[in-house]
Design a protein around this motif. Structure first.
Motif, PDB file in Angstrom:
ATOM      1  N   MET A 348     -14.079  31.035  63.851  1.00 50.62           N
ATOM      2  CA  MET A 348     -12.884  30.724  63.050  1.00 50.62           C
ATOM      3  C   MET A 348     -13.271  29.661  62.021  1.00 50.62           C
ATOM      4  SD  MET A 348     -10.237  30.378  66.242  1.00 50.62           S
ATOM      5  CE  MET A 348      -8.739  30.361  65.288  1.00 50.62           C
ATOM      6  N   ALA A 349     -13.326  30.061  60.762  1.00 50.63           N
ATOM      7  CA  ALA A 349     -13.882  29.146  59.749  1.00 50.63           C
ATOM      8  C   ALA A 349     -13.065  27.863  59.613  1.00 50.63           C
ATOM      9  CB  ALA A 349     -13.968  29.861  58.405  1.00 50.63           C
ATOM     10  N   CYS A 350     -11.746  27.973  59.767  1.00 44.97           N
ATOM     11  CA  CYS A 350     -10.910  26.765  59.606  1.00 44.97           C
ATOM     12  C   CYS A 350     -11.150  25.785  60.757  1.00 44.97           C
ATOM     13  CB  CYS A 350      -9.433  27.162  59.530  1.00 44.97           C
ATOM     14  SG  CYS A 350      -8.878  28.163  60.915  1.00 44.97           S
ATOM     15  N   GLY A 428      -1.997  32.500  60.436  1.00 44.78           N
ATOM     16  CA  GLY A 428      -3.128  32.434  59.508  1.00 44.78           C
ATOM     17  C   GLY A 428      -2.692  32.490  58.046  1.00 44.78           C
ATOM     18  N   ILE A 431      -2.553  29.006  56.590  1.00 45.64           N
ATOM     19  CA  ILE A 431      -3.885  28.429  56.370  1.00 45.64           C
ATOM     20  C   ILE A 431      -4.553  29.114  55.179  1.00 45.64           C
ATOM     21  CG2 ILE A 431      -6.185  28.094  57.420  1.00 45.64           C
ATOM     22  CD1 ILE A 431      -4.711  27.793  60.126  1.00 45.64           C
ATOM     23  N   PHE A 437     -10.549  28.508  53.394  1.00 47.59           N
ATOM     24  CA  PHE A 437     -11.358  28.830  54.573  1.00 47.59           C
ATOM     25  C   PHE A 437     -11.470  30.337  54.815  1.00 47.59           C
ATOM     26  CE2 PHE A 437     -10.271  24.439  56.155  1.00 47.59           C
ATOM     27  CZ  PHE A 437     -11.579  23.997  56.206  1.00 47.59           C
ATOM     28  N   CYS A 438     -10.364  31.050  54.610  1.00 49.06           N
ATOM     29  CA  CYS A 438     -10.311  32.432  55.101  1.00 49.06           C
ATOM     30  C   CYS A 438     -11.313  33.353  54.402  1.00 49.06           C
ATOM     31  CB  CYS A 438      -8.899  32.975  54.980  1.00 49.06           C
ATOM     32  SG  CYS A 438      -7.709  31.980  55.898  1.00 49.06           S
ATOM     33  N   CYS A 441     -14.467  33.715  56.334  1.00 52.23           N
ATOM     34  CA  CYS A 441     -14.268  33.798  57.789  1.00 52.23           C
ATOM     35  C   CYS A 441     -14.522  35.216  58.291  1.00 52.23           C
ATOM     36  CB  CYS A 441     -12.834  33.391  58.122  1.00 52.23           C
ATOM     37  SG  CYS A 441     -12.494  33.313  59.893  1.00 52.23           S
ATOM     38  N   TYR A 443     -12.800  36.526  60.477  1.00 52.82           N
ATOM     39  CA  TYR A 443     -11.478  37.091  60.748  1.00 52.82           C
ATOM     40  C   TYR A 443     -10.689  37.271  59.443  1.00 52.82           C
ATOM     41  CZ  TYR A 443     -12.660  35.737  65.513  1.00 52.82           C
ATOM     42  OH  TYR A 443     -13.283  35.602  66.725  1.00 52.82           O
ATOM     43  N   ASP A 444      -9.658  38.102  59.551  1.00 52.39           N
ATOM     44  CA  ASP A 444      -8.855  38.408  58.367  1.00 52.39           C
ATOM     45  C   ASP A 444      -7.424  37.910  58.588  1.00 52.39           C
ATOM     46  OD1 ASP A 444      -7.283  39.579  56.424  1.00 52.39           O
ATOM     47  OD2 ASP A 444      -8.397  41.475  56.426  1.00 52.39           O
ATOM     48  N   PRO A 445      -6.960  36.987  57.750  1.00 53.54           N
ATOM     49  CA  PRO A 445      -5.621  36.417  57.984  1.00 53.54           C
ATOM     50  C   PRO A 445      -4.504  37.437  57.807  1.00 53.54           C
ATOM     51  CG  PRO A 445      -6.455  35.719  55.836  1.00 53.54           C
ATOM     52  CD  PRO A 445      -7.586  36.452  56.524  1.00 53.54           C
ATOM     53  N   CYS A 454      -7.090  37.689  62.590  1.00 52.01           N
ATOM     54  CA  CYS A 454      -7.100  36.218  62.686  1.00 52.01           C
ATOM     55  C   CYS A 454      -6.400  35.802  63.980  1.00 52.01           C
ATOM     56  CB  CYS A 454      -6.366  35.623  61.490  1.00 52.01           C
ATOM     57  SG  CYS A 454      -5.997  33.874  61.716  1.00 52.01           S
ATOM     58  N   PRO A 455      -7.087  35.056  64.843  1.00 47.08           N
ATOM     59  CA  PRO A 455      -6.485  34.694  66.138  1.00 47.08           C
ATOM     60  C   PRO A 455      -5.157  33.953  66.005  1.00 47.08           C
ATOM     61  CG  PRO A 455      -8.837  34.178  66.131  1.00 47.08           C
ATOM     62  CD  PRO A 455      -8.491  34.591  64.731  1.00 47.08           C
ATOM     63  N   PHE A 456      -4.959  33.219  64.913  1.00 46.71           N
ATOM     64  CA  PHE A 456      -3.693  32.502  64.746  1.00 46.71           C
ATOM     65  C   PHE A 456      -2.496  33.464  64.747  1.00 46.71           C
ATOM     66  CE2 PHE A 456      -6.294  28.976  63.180  1.00 46.71           C
ATOM     67  CZ  PHE A 456      -5.607  27.872  63.677  1.00 46.71           C
TER      68      PHE A 456
HETATM   69 FE1  SF4 Z   1      -8.756  30.418  60.182  1.00 46.86          FE
HETATM   70 FE2  SF4 Z   1      -7.729  32.846  60.523  1.00 46.86          FE
HETATM   71 FE3  SF4 Z   1      -8.357  32.016  58.087  1.00 46.86          FE
HETATM   72 FE4  SF4 Z   1     -10.296  32.550  59.829  1.00 46.86          FE
HETATM   73  S1  SF4 Z   1      -8.820  33.988  58.970  1.00 46.86           S
HETATM   74  S2  SF4 Z   1     -10.169  30.768  58.499  1.00 46.86           S
HETATM   75  S3  SF4 Z   1      -9.361  31.899  61.729  1.00 46.86           S
HETATM   76  S4  SF4 Z   1      -6.803  31.154  59.407  1.00 46.86           S
END
Ligand code: SF4
Ligand code: FAD
Ligand code: DLZ
Length: 509
Positions: A348-350, A428, A431, A437-438, A441, A443-445, A454-456
């Motif tokens: 998770m980049a953030c 996400g 963020i 950040f995304c 990453c 993951y994909d917001p 994105c786990p969020f």
């Molecule tokens: Fe954080 Fe989700 Fe964005 Fe990745 S995709 S940087 S985990 S908010």
């Protein structure tokens, strides 16, 4: 000497109440580096180094003023390694007959202090900490009879009481609060100005070696130690902030940029909290910057609100809610803190960015603390006691009076709404909007389920779903609950399943 004036590591102010009547003839100032204070949580190495070096420099300044200072280093073979133990020793060595100290910042130590008079067998005078702009008694009075506490009303009273940014009895600019203008996402390529890095003198170098040797197992590296360790150095940083940075403070207060831990933040919290800068001076000088046309009102008002409003407010909450406050767990959260909080090892980049900044600098700015590491801990249902211990350990500005209401109350909603009128829960999407950040990453917001989600996102809905009973009646969450209820039950189910999978693999995401 007949009287011992004890000065704690976060009381490094020449105007400290405990030093008000310190006298070269009859007073002994006692300062002590002790394992008890350095290890009640595993403080970040840079936090310990900053405080020990600042303590040693402050002791020198007191000596230059003609006072007698008994300074006990951590490695002194006779060091009792606790503050009370060092008082016992100093009383026995000097024959002094009384002790004076300024009230401390943590319940833990305040409780201990309550027993000192009988344990030490001499009078112990505990004086008010008048570096704060609202006494605990005044805060108690302010909150009396109020069903709901809101910082905004406290802040307006503080503006009036201290006559800050006022025109007659009205706020300058016609409004108390310019927050609506303070939520700009980061512009492409946004980069904060270069910060002052102070040269390390012999005192700092020996403290760095000592910390490396005795606190090797604590978080953080001591590389590129940049902290101010005297009031003069802290003043240089404040001046740079007022001249070059404050004008942009408001605009980018909520922005997050990879590799830019500081952006337009002031970095003065560690210095104010340790006593090197006085909050009232910082406020007056920011105010002057507006009156003299050097910074816009949204920036100056926003900055002053943090110090005159939030900082005093959280202290009032702490001292009027403790000791029960520390044990609150409104959402019954109980998962252990994931390893990534200590290692920054996550895709998770953030989270990697916020924890990485923390490991490197013992700092991350407010929105990273609140909306990344804090938000994640709340959504994932991490045990508040573990989260609070982490925040208290890892930031160079952390003392429980300020850390606990911010973490337990503001970030985790663990106090059930004393600090915040709703949980600061965000997916996400937030963020992504407020950071860069995304883009980098794994993951994909925009995705909520599936391996790239994105786990969020799933955690956000699952958090609302899990806590329906406690949160659904909150009018400020009604839109979100309505959206959740309208969602296709198959989709809801997939979200619940994905969230469960994320929660099972928190150490591998
Ligand atoms: Fe954080 Fe989700 Fe964005 Fe990745 S995709 S940087 S985990 S908010
Ligand atoms: P700036 O953004 O430049 O703000 C200016 C000043 O305002 C700060 O120096 C600080 O003195 C004051 N301030 C701003 N926000 C707050 C706040 N919410 N509460 C109290 N004072 C505030 N702050 C601490 O000083 N110690 C802590 O241990 C701490 N723990 C926190 C934990 C969490 C989960 C959160 C969400 C916030 C926490 N804060 C804490 C508040 C805030 O994040 C820091 O004060 C701020 O990031 C410090 O950086 P700065 O000096 O660059 O602040
Ligand atoms: C945080 C800290 C650390 C790491 N070390 C010391 C110390 O060795 N001696 C000291 O007097 N104070 C230290 N402090 C600050 C205290 O923990 C702080 O004063 C209390 O937590 C109350 O705010």
């Amino acid at each position: 000497p007949s009287r011992i004036h004890l000065v704690l590591g976060d009381q490094l102010s020449h105007s400290l109440s405990a030093l008000a009547d310190a006298d070269p003839e009859t007073s002994l100032v006692l300062m002590a580096e002790v394992m008890g204070e350095a290890t009640y949580v595993k403080h970040h190495k840079k936090k310990i180094a900053f405080l020990f070096s600042a303590m040693r420099h402050f002791a020198e300044e007191l000596r230059e003023k003609g006072l007698t200072v008994h300074y006990v280093t951590l490695e002194d073979p006779d060091n009792a390694q606790s503050l009370k133990g060092e008082l016992v020793r100093a009383l026995a060595e000097t024959g002094a007959t009384s002790v004076v100290v300024t009230q401390c910042g943590e319940w833990r130590l305040a409780e201990d202090m309550r027993g000192w008079e009988s344990d030490l067998g001499v009078p112990v005078e505990i004086r008010e900490d008048d570096r704060f702009l609202c006494s605990i008694e005044d805060f108690r009075e302010w909150r009396k009879g109020r069903k709901q506490l809101r910082m905004e009303y406290f802040y307006r009273d503080m503006r009036r009481r201290h006559r800050v940014l006022l025109e007659g009895d009205e706020p300058v600019g016609g409004k108390w609060n310019f927050d609506a203008e303070n939520r700009k996402p980061p512009a492409e390529g946004l980069k904060g100005p270069k910060r002052i890095s102070h040269p390390k003198d012999a005192i700092t170098k020996s403290v760095l070696a000592l910390v490396e040797e005795h606190f090797a197992g604590h978080m953080g590296s001591l590389d590129s130690f940049h902290f101010a360790v005297t009031a003069d150095q802290a003043e240089m940083e404040l001046q740079q902030f007022l001249d070059e940075i404050l004008p942009y403070f408001g605009d980018y207060q909520d922005a997050m940029v990879k590799g830019e831990p500081y952006l337009y933040h002031s970095l003065v919290s560690s210095y104010i909290n340790a006593g090197l800068l006085m909050p009232i001076d910082v406020i007056r000088r920011a105010e002057a910057a507006w009156f003299e046309g050097r910074a816009p009102l949204n920036a100056v008002e926003g900055f002053i609100r943090q110090i005159l409003g939030w900082r005093e407010y959280v202290r009032g909450i702490y001292w009027t809610e403790m000791p029960d406050y520390a044990g609150l767990n409104h959402l019954s959260a109980s998962r252990p803190l994931p390893q990534m909080y200590w290692t920054a090892k996550t895709d998770m980049a953030c989270m990697k960015g916020a924890v990485g900044d923390t490991i490197e600098h013992a700092y991350s700015h407010h929105i990273q603390r609140l909306m990344v590491t804090g938000n994640f801990a709340m959504l994932a249902g991490i045990d508040p006691a573990e989260v609070c211990e982490w925040y208290l350990a890892v930031y160079s500005d952390a003392y429980e009076w300020v850390e606990l209401p911010n973490t337990l109350g503001m970030a985790l909603y663990g106090d059930g709404g004393i600090m915040a009128s709703k949980p600061y829960a965000a997916s996400g999407k937030y963020i992504d909007r407020m950071s860069n950040f995304c883009g980098g990453c794994r993951y994909d917001p925009k995705l909520t389920t599936g391996p790239k989600a994105c786990p969020f996102n799933a955690l956000y809905w699952d958090f609302l779903d899990r806590n329906t009973e406690k949160l659904a009646r909150n009018p400020r969450l009604s839109n979100m609950y309505a959206t959740w209820r309208r969602m296709d039950p198959f989709k809801q189910d997939a979200i619940r399943k994905h969230a469960a999978q994320v929660l099972e693999t928190l150490d591998a995401i």
